[in-house]
Design a protein around this motif. Structure first.
Motif, PDB file in Angstrom:
ATOM      1  N   ILE A 201      10.019   0.976  -4.562  1.00 32.03           N
ATOM      2  CA  ILE A 201      10.379  -0.408  -4.254  1.00 32.03           C
ATOM      3  C   ILE A 201      10.300  -0.568  -2.734  1.00 32.03           C
ATOM      4  CG2 ILE A 201      12.243  -2.111  -4.313  1.00 32.03           C
ATOM      5  CD1 ILE A 201      13.320  -0.602  -6.785  1.00 32.03           C
ATOM      6  N   ALA A 202       9.646  -1.632  -2.280  1.00 31.12           N
ATOM      7  CA  ALA A 202       9.561  -1.864  -0.833  1.00 31.12           C
ATOM      8  C   ALA A 202      10.176  -3.220  -0.504  1.00 31.12           C
ATOM      9  CB  ALA A 202       8.115  -1.818  -0.377  1.00 31.12           C
ATOM     10  N   ASP A 203      11.068  -3.211   0.481  1.00 24.17           N
ATOM     11  CA  ASP A 203      11.712  -4.444   0.943  1.00 24.17           C
ATOM     12  C   ASP A 203      11.405  -4.638   2.415  1.00 24.17           C
ATOM     13  OD1 ASP A 203      13.354  -5.263  -1.416  1.00 24.17           O
ATOM     14  OD2 ASP A 203      14.143  -3.252  -1.139  1.00 24.17           O
ATOM     15  N   LEU A 204      11.151  -5.888   2.781  1.00 25.54           N
ATOM     16  CA  LEU A 204      10.793  -6.195   4.166  1.00 25.54           C
ATOM     17  C   LEU A 204      11.839  -7.137   4.740  1.00 25.54           C
ATOM     18  CD1 LEU A 204       8.450  -5.687   6.172  1.00 25.54           C
ATOM     19  CD2 LEU A 204       7.436  -7.797   5.344  1.00 25.54           C
ATOM     20  N   ARG A 205      12.216  -6.887   6.002  1.00 28.73           N
ATOM     21  CA  ARG A 205      13.150  -7.791   6.659  1.00 28.73           C
ATOM     22  C   ARG A 205      12.392  -9.036   7.078  1.00 28.73           C
ATOM     23  NH1 ARG A 205      17.026  -6.031  11.142  1.00 28.73           N
ATOM     24  NH2 ARG A 205      18.339  -7.846  11.252  1.00 28.73           N
ATOM     25  N   GLU A 206      12.933 -10.174   6.696  1.00 29.71           N
ATOM     26  CA  GLU A 206      12.312 -11.421   7.134  1.00 29.71           C
ATOM     27  C   GLU A 206      13.395 -12.322   7.667  1.00 29.71           C
ATOM     28  OE1 GLU A 206       9.799 -12.893   4.022  1.00 29.71           O
ATOM     29  OE2 GLU A 206       8.283 -11.396   4.471  1.00 29.71           O
ATOM     30  N   GLU A 207      13.187 -12.767   8.909  1.00 29.81           N
ATOM     31  CA  GLU A 207      14.191 -13.628   9.525  1.00 29.81           C
ATOM     32  C   GLU A 207      14.193 -14.955   8.798  1.00 29.81           C
ATOM     33  OE1 GLU A 207      16.127 -12.260  11.501  1.00 29.81           O
ATOM     34  OE2 GLU A 207      14.965 -10.538  12.131  1.00 29.81           O
TER      35      GLU A 207
ATOM     36  N   ASP B 248       0.834  -1.206   0.000  1.00 29.45           N
ATOM     37  CA  ASP B 248       0.000   0.000   0.000  1.00 29.45           C
ATOM     38  C   ASP B 248       0.868   1.256   0.000  1.00 29.45           C
ATOM     39  OD1 ASP B 248      -2.185  -1.605   0.023  1.00 29.45           O
ATOM     40  OD2 ASP B 248      -2.701  -1.289   2.135  1.00 29.45           O
ATOM     41  N   THR B 249       1.927   1.236   0.800  1.00 30.57           N
ATOM     42  CA  THR B 249       2.820   2.394   0.884  1.00 30.57           C
ATOM     43  C   THR B 249       3.430   2.685  -0.481  1.00 30.57           C
ATOM     44  OG1 THR B 249       3.341   1.763   3.150  1.00 30.57           O
ATOM     45  CG2 THR B 249       4.807   3.346   2.103  1.00 30.57           C
ATOM     46  N   ALA B 250       3.881   1.636  -1.162  1.00 33.24           N
ATOM     47  CA  ALA B 250       4.520   1.818  -2.468  1.00 33.24           C
ATOM     48  C   ALA B 250       3.517   2.381  -3.474  1.00 33.24           C
ATOM     49  CB  ALA B 250       5.091   0.488  -2.951  1.00 33.24           C
ATOM     50  N   ARG B 251       2.280   1.870  -3.434  1.00 34.77           N
ATOM     51  CA  ARG B 251       1.263   2.364  -4.362  1.00 34.77           C
ATOM     52  C   ARG B 251       0.952   3.828  -4.099  1.00 34.77           C
ATOM     53  NH1 ARG B 251      -2.004  -2.150  -3.052  1.00 34.77           N
ATOM     54  NH2 ARG B 251      -1.189  -3.905  -4.192  1.00 34.77           N
ATOM     55  N   LEU B 252       0.955   4.197  -2.818  1.00 33.99           N
ATOM     56  CA  LEU B 252       0.636   5.570  -2.445  1.00 33.99           C
ATOM     57  C   LEU B 252       1.731   6.531  -2.905  1.00 33.99           C
ATOM     58  CD1 LEU B 252      -1.661   6.829  -0.731  1.00 33.99           C
ATOM     59  CD2 LEU B 252      -0.052   6.841   1.168  1.00 33.99           C
ATOM     60  N   ALA B 253       2.975   6.074  -2.875  1.00 31.58           N
ATOM     61  CA  ALA B 253       4.113   6.951  -3.180  1.00 31.58           C
ATOM     62  C   ALA B 253       4.180   7.300  -4.665  1.00 31.58           C
ATOM     63  CB  ALA B 253       5.400   6.280  -2.731  1.00 31.58           C
ATOM     64  N   VAL B 254       3.599   6.442  -5.495  1.00 31.81           N
ATOM     65  CA  VAL B 254       3.669   6.642  -6.943  1.00 31.81           C
ATOM     66  C   VAL B 254       2.311   7.136  -7.440  1.00 31.81           C
ATOM     67  CG1 VAL B 254       3.943   5.437  -9.150  1.00 31.81           C
ATOM     68  CG2 VAL B 254       5.412   4.844  -7.206  1.00 31.81           C
TER      69      VAL B 254
ATOM     70  N   VAL C 218       7.078  -3.612  -6.162  1.00 27.75           N
ATOM     71  CA  VAL C 218       7.713  -2.741  -7.155  1.00 27.75           C
ATOM     72  C   VAL C 218       6.558  -2.071  -7.884  1.00 27.75           C
ATOM     73  CG1 VAL C 218       9.154  -2.608  -9.207  1.00 27.75           C
ATOM     74  CG2 VAL C 218       9.676  -4.300  -7.443  1.00 27.75           C
ATOM     75  N   VAL C 219       6.437  -0.750  -7.706  1.00 26.52           N
ATOM     76  CA  VAL C 219       5.316  -0.035  -8.317  1.00 26.52           C
ATOM     77  C   VAL C 219       5.879   1.030  -9.254  1.00 26.52           C
ATOM     78  CG1 VAL C 219       3.298   1.411  -7.884  1.00 26.52           C
ATOM     79  CG2 VAL C 219       3.845  -0.456  -6.316  1.00 26.52           C
ATOM     80  N   ALA C 220       5.321   1.120 -10.486  1.00 27.03           N
ATOM     81  CA  ALA C 220       5.793   2.093 -11.469  1.00 27.03           C
ATOM     82  C   ALA C 220       4.684   3.069 -11.807  1.00 27.03           C
ATOM     83  CB  ALA C 220       6.234   1.377 -12.739  1.00 27.03           C
ATOM     84  N   ALA C 221       5.068   4.341 -12.039  1.00 25.03           N
ATOM     85  CA  ALA C 221       4.084   5.344 -12.445  1.00 25.03           C
ATOM     86  C   ALA C 221       3.517   4.969 -13.811  1.00 25.03           C
ATOM     87  CB  ALA C 221       4.737   6.716 -12.505  1.00 25.03           C
ATOM     88  N   ASP C 222       4.381   4.472 -14.665  1.00 27.44           N
ATOM     89  CA  ASP C 222       3.957   4.037 -15.988  1.00 27.44           C
ATOM     90  C   ASP C 222       3.739   2.525 -15.935  1.00 27.44           C
ATOM     91  OD1 ASP C 222       3.596   3.313 -18.564  1.00 27.44           O
ATOM     92  OD2 ASP C 222       5.417   4.266 -19.345  1.00 27.44           O
TER      93      ASP C 222
END
Lengths: 139, 563
Positions: free
Chosen positions: B197-203, B183-189, B212-216
């Motif tokens: 691009i959003a990356d999450l830490r996963e143990e 959601d954050t990535a979609r909001l930013a574009v 990965v969200v693109a304007a185009d």
């Protein structure tokens, strides 16, 4: 392990499957006093061994047991050929009714129970002084 | 009041006329500075050299005329007064000069010299008024510009505030960490980036790309394969993750991404980049990366600030979601524990109730009492009461540990003596097992005898319980170091499945739950806590020959760190 209370008899016994020694002894003592014939086992695997020798007319089944639990026993027992005795689940678990339904048991009794409730439940399935062969459980 | 000198540029070919003019001005203006101009070169130099309060020029000049001088002065400073002082002018010239901005026109004749200072004074006054008016006009224009800028800034601030409010509202409603970052990535574009691009830490193995969200949108698919993996081309992202610091690259170049010239990512032409670690409670939970490419936009400090605000909200939302799930898991674990504990407690209660009833039934029958049978019933009641009391004591210990109320009172005592007593007592309860004690005659240590007895009994009970086939159990007591005493209990039983080994000292963990052998799952937890309250250590080893070896280490010295 086959309980001593089982007297060589033509009547089909009640099978008590329970891992706690004190409770197993309590149930067999109370039911023997009432004239029932009994065999017992300390887990599901031992119970299957007993069934190879004696076809029970009623099974009182604990659920949480080592080696083979109530679920394992019920599933193995139902896969066997021939007629099946009714199963009454005896458990201290919160979900006694659920567990009983889970293995399609005929009835359940929650621990701790009053002896009178145990006796009335057993008598619902077995008439102590009745000729057991009329019940049709044994072949 | 000290007069500022009056600077006059006096343009006249005739030195005599200049002298007369200076004399006339000198009478009216005591501090007078006059620069005299007699040719074009002097005029150009003088105008460039400094500013003058007033320019006085003749009309007819050998090298030019007064109109040219007037225009040259007005070109430099339109507000500076110019006075034409001439004997040769005509009305036409006067009118044309006035049109070009001439301030006054004074006839050059002996009786008019006295008029010159008055003309200068009047021109200076008019110039001052003109200057004030011009200043006011300029101030008004500047004010207007400032107002426009402030309005634009307010509108921008409002847009940013609305953006953050939307982000906050959207993220609060989600408890799924991956969905939060998507959601954050979609909001930013495209508001803040061409790409997000959003990356999450996963143990346990680090960053995982979740968005990965693109304007185009037509571009998104073709780049997904390249941007979809954290393995490739993510160096500033990895740097932000490792350092916990924002990486701000307003002018990003392929070298920031450590790209080879033939790397497909070069074609994306990243113009500007911001990589922000998602931080909450001093931990980095992931990275939010904003890129510009086709828009050619260059990130500025306000963009960075807004991006950091967005990342902060996303990080808090992810942290909240994780805390919520951890709390849920803890509640579930406690629930399971309560269910198992209730089951464990009901087992002895079932016997107690049953045997009590059995005894009463015998007495109620009124026939002769079967004494051996009654004795057995009472003995069972006694045993089950002890069992119940032990279970309740364990539950109370857990409650005390959780509230920090479980205390130990260490004294100097003989650990070897205690271990021998516990082993003898345990041996009486089992015929299948052989319990061997290997210990020196005396082994002094600092411990709370009741609590350490509880620990060693628990370990020995476990050793018996988990070696149902019987066999040897060894308890060794020895000085491990000059100030450390060690007690190790080794069985040859079923051991502990590898997947349970890291958790066996966790509260409520049951390593043998599948076999319904495990009790309440709190014995080892309590034991280790007791040992640690002594300032000691407790750990487990798995000998290659099978079975389990539990080790307890306690202080042998006369001092103990007991908080």
């Amino acid at each position: 392990m086959i309980a001593e209370s089982y007297r060589m008899s033509t009547r089909a016994p009640i099978l008590v499957v329970e891992d706690d020694e004190a409770i197993r002894e309590l149930i067999t003592t109370v039911l023997a006093d009432e004239g029932y014939d009994l065999v017992s086992a300390e887990n599901g695997a031992a119970a299957l061994d007993v069934i190879n020798v004696y076809a029970p007319r009623l099974i009182l089944l604990d659920m949480r047991m080592p080696v083979m639990d109530g679920w394992g026993f019920a599933s193995a027992y139902r896969q066997r050929e021939g007629q099946h005795a009714p199963i009454v689940v005896l458990t201290a678990a919160r979900d006694a009714a659920l567990w009983a339904a889970d293995i399609k048991a005929d009835d359940f009794l929650a621990k701790p129970f009053a002896l009178i409730d145990l006796l009335s439940l057993v008598s619902k399935y077995v008439k102590a002084d009745m000729a057991p062969w009329s019940n049709g459980d044994d072949k | 009041m000290a007069h500022q000198p009056l600077w006059v540029l006096l343009v006249d070919d005739n030195p005599h006329d200049r002298a007369l003019a200076i004399r006339a001005l000198g009478r009216a203006f005591p501090s007078l500075e006059v620069v005299e101009i007699a040719n074009q070169e002097m005029l150009d130099q003088a105008l460039a050299a400094r500013s003058y309060d007033v320019v006085i020029t003749d009309f007819q000049l050998l090298w030019s005329d007064g109109l040219q001088v007037l225009r040259a002065s007005k070109a430099i400073d339109p507000a500076r007064p110019v006075i034409m002082f001439t004997a040769t002018g005509s009305e036409e010239i006067a009118v044309e000069a006035m049109k070009s901005g001439l301030d006054d026109y004074v006839l050059k004749s002996p009786q008019h010299y006295v008029r010159l200072p008055a003309a200068v004074t009047a021109a200076l006054d008019r110039a001052a008024i003109r200057r004030r008016a011009m200043n006011l006009e300029q101030e008004r224009a500047e004010l207007l510009l400032r107002e426009q800028a402030a309005r634009a800034a307010a509108e921008e601030a409002q847009r940013r505030a609305a953006f953050l409010a939307e982000a906050g509202a959207m993220l609060v409603g989600t408890l799924d960490d991956r969905a939060i970052l998507r959601d954050t990535a979609r909001l930013a574009v495209p508001f803040l980036a061409d790409w997000c691009i959003a990356d999450l830490r996963e143990e346990p193995d680090g960053l995982h790309r979740v968005a990965v969200v693109a304007a185009d949108a037509s571009q998104a698919d073709s780049w997904q394969a390249i941007l979809g993996s954290t393995e490739q081309n993510s160096h500033p992202i990895a740097d932000a993750f490792r350092s916990g610091e924002t990486i701000f690259l307003p002018n990003a170049s392929p070298k920031h991404w450590r790209l080879e010239p033939d790397d497909p990512l070069v074609r994306l032409a990243i113009a500007s980049a911001i990589c922000i670690p998602l931080r909450a409670r001093d931990r980095t939970l992931g990275v939010l990366t904003l890129l510009t490419a086709e828009s050619g936009r260059t990130y500025t400090a306000p963009d960075l600030e807004l991006a950091e605000e967005l990342a902060l909200r996303a990080a808090l939302a992810v942290d909240n979601a994780r805390l919520y799930h951890e709390a849920q898991a803890a509640i579930r674990l406690r629930d399971e524990f309560l269910s198992v504990a209730a089951h464990e407690l009901k087992t002895p209660v079932t016997s107690l109730r049953g045997y009590a009833e059995l005894a009463r039934r015998q007495l109620d029958r009124g026939t002769a009492v079967d004494v051996p049978r009654l004795r057995r019933a009472l003995q069972t009641i006694d045993e089950q009461t002890n069992k119940l009391a032990r279970l309740v004591a364990q539950l109370l210990d857990v409650a005390r540990l959780e509230s920090g109320r479980l205390g130990v009172e260490p004294i100097a005592a003989d650990l070897a003596l205690l271990v021998r007593a516990i082993a003898e007592e345990a041996q009486r309860r089992t015929t299948r097992h052989t319990i061997d004690v290997i210990a020196p005659e005396v082994c002094e240590a600092l411990f709370d005898p009741l609590r350490i007895e509880q620990v060693i009994s628990n370990l020995l009970d476990n050793a018996i319980k988990y070696s149902p086939q019987g066999g040897p159990i060894t308890i060794e007591v020895r000085k491990e170091a000059p100030d450390v005493v060690e007690c190790a209990i080794t069985d040859r039983g079923m051991g502990i499945p590898p997947e349970h080994r890291p958790h066996i000292f966790d509260r409520f963990h049951q390593a043998h739950q599948q076999q319904h052998l495990s009790g309440m799952g709190i014995g080892l937890y309590i034991s280790r806590q007791i040992v640690e309250l002594h300032g000691g250590h407790m750990f487990v080893e798995f000998p290659p020959t099978g079975g389990t070896r539990f080790v307890v280490r306690l202080a042998a010295a006369a001092t103990i760190n007991n908080q």
